[in-house]
Design a protein around this motif. Structure first.
Motif: not given
Length: 449
Positions: A149-151, A219-222, A233, A235-236, A268
């Protein structure tokens, strides 16, 4: 360390002098002119070869099923070419300076070359870290490894990057002549001073590390917080700030230290969305409540979008101020916000149809006014009509409905009421007449009696 640097510098100077003498004997021209030209030409040839060889090799390694082949070559390609040209120019400058007798130039060029090499290594390391982060999140097509995952990938690359930068800075200080023992001695006291002065920055740094390790959101979660006005959301997740794109559009920058002090919701990650509504019926429709609630319950139990593994409740809950309230409670399988409201609209419209099928109606806020006996409300038009109609007939006529509701004990009350009405009609015809009973009123009262 200084003795080693001096030895290396001496050996480099002797090697260049020997090469300069060989070129001068071979071509018959001054070696301090030929050697810089030869070094620049050699750098051009090497750069041209590296451009084609490394470019072709990188294109082939991009299609490799392994994650690590392409990033290393991508990291070295540009910094290596820059290092070749900078080294060639600095060596040529050193040869010319040695011939002209500028002895201090050699030591300066040697230290400058070492520092520039460290900067190029830092650049190469940053390029390697960025490409590795991409490969961790988006592995090659034929790669069997699972994506990260990106995080987590961002946290890993940031830690490696921080270690690399600190290491290169310490090496650079040592090249400049700063003693490592002095750096370590100053580190304790300096760490206290810097920690006290930048405690907020350090709190945000460690708050970001905690977010990366615990992963309450990625990143990408609400996310949203009931403690503060934070919703949007992610973003970073940076070293100091977390960037959140609000639904209104503008970005929101939240210090990482806040997330250790507030509660955070992550919608999310929900698996269901709750449908919780209250429907009000009129009090006149109390007899149809049981049938209506049964039909609505069957509607929810047979609906495809309602999760049957969750609680489904349809019950008459309370006698409201102006309505009989029925509670609808269920969960949808769909978690998308837009799709959920479409399902909710469909269910509510079917509930309306069920209510109408049983002859009931939805309740509206309303009030009922009860007047005491003998008190009525008349409009202005009704008053004028009554006043004109009393000119040609006796004002003692009463409606059959009023007479039917009378009782023997109410005769005195009706006589007094009739005299008051007669008195008001007379004043309406003669506005300037003095108030008081007349003969007609007395005779009318006798006749009623």
């Amino acid at each position: 360390m200084k003795t080693l640097d001096d030895a290396t510098q001496t050996l480099s100077t002797q090697a260049l002098a020997h090469l300069q003498q060989r070129l001068s004997d071979w071509l018959g021209l001054p070696g301090w002119i030929l050697l810089p030209i030869a070094i620049v030409l050699l750098a051009a040839v090497v750069d041209l070869v590296l451009y084609f060889v490394l470019g072709r090799l990188e294109q082939r390694l991009v299609r490799s099923p392994r994650r690590w082949d392409d990033p290393f070559l991508h990291a070295l390609r540009l910094p290596l070419r820059w290092w070749i040209w900078i080294s060639a120019l600095m060596i040529g400058t050193g040869v010319i300076g040695a011939h002209l007798g500028v002895t201090a130039l050699t030591g300066f060029l040697f230290k400058s070359g070492a520092l520039i090499t460290l900067l190029l290594l830092a650049w190469s390391g940053i390029r390697l870290i960025r490409r590795l982060e991409q490969r961790l999140v988006f592995p090659p097509v034929n790669c069997r490894a699972r994506p990260v995952d990106q995080t987590s990938a961002s946290a890993l690359t940031k830690i490696v990057g921080a270690v690399l930068i600190v290491t290169l800075i310490l090496i650079g200080l040592q090249i400049l002549g700063v003693s490592m023992s002095s750096i370590l001695a100053m580190g304790g006291f300096g760490g206290l001073v810097i920690g006290f002065a930048a405690r907020d920055v350090m709190a945000n740094f460690f708050g970001g590390m905690v977010v990366h390790l615990d992963k309450p959101f990625v990143v990408g979660d609400w996310i949203r917080s009931p403690d503060r006005e934070i919703e949007g959301m992610v973003e970073d997740i940076g070293w100091r700030l977390t960037t959140i794109r609000t639904f209104a559009g503008p970005p929101l920058y939240v210090p990482n230290a806040w997330f250790s002090q507030i509660s955070v919701e992550t919608p999310t990650r929900m698996v269901n969305r709750r449908l919780w509504e209250t429907v009000g019926l009129r009090y006149q429709d109390a007899g149809a409540i049981e049938a209506i609630t049964g039909d609505i319950r069957q509607l929810l139990k047979h609906h495809d979008e309602i999760d049957q593994n969750e609680l489904i409740t349809v019950n008459f809950t309370t006698f409201g101020q102006y309505a009989l309230e029925i509670m609808l409670y269920a969960f949808t399988r769909e978690t998308d916000w837009q799709r959920f409201h479409e399902i909710k609209q469909e269910i509510l419209l079917k509930v309306r149809d069920i209510i109408e099928k049983h002859g009931a109606e939805l309740a509206l806020p309303a009030s009922r006014l009860y007047l005491p006996e003998g008190v009525g409300i008349r409009r202005d038009g009704d008053t004028a009509e009554t006043a004109s109609s009393t000119q040609g007939r006796a004002p003692t006529q009463r409606s059959a409905e009023t007479q039917a509701e009378e009782t023997p004990g109410d005769e005195t009350h009706h006589n007094a009421t009739h005299r008051n009405e007669k008195h008001r009609d007379t004043r309406a015809r003669h506005p300037r007449a003095r108030p008081g009973p007349s003969e007609d009123d007395a005779s009318s009262g006798d006749a009623d009696a």
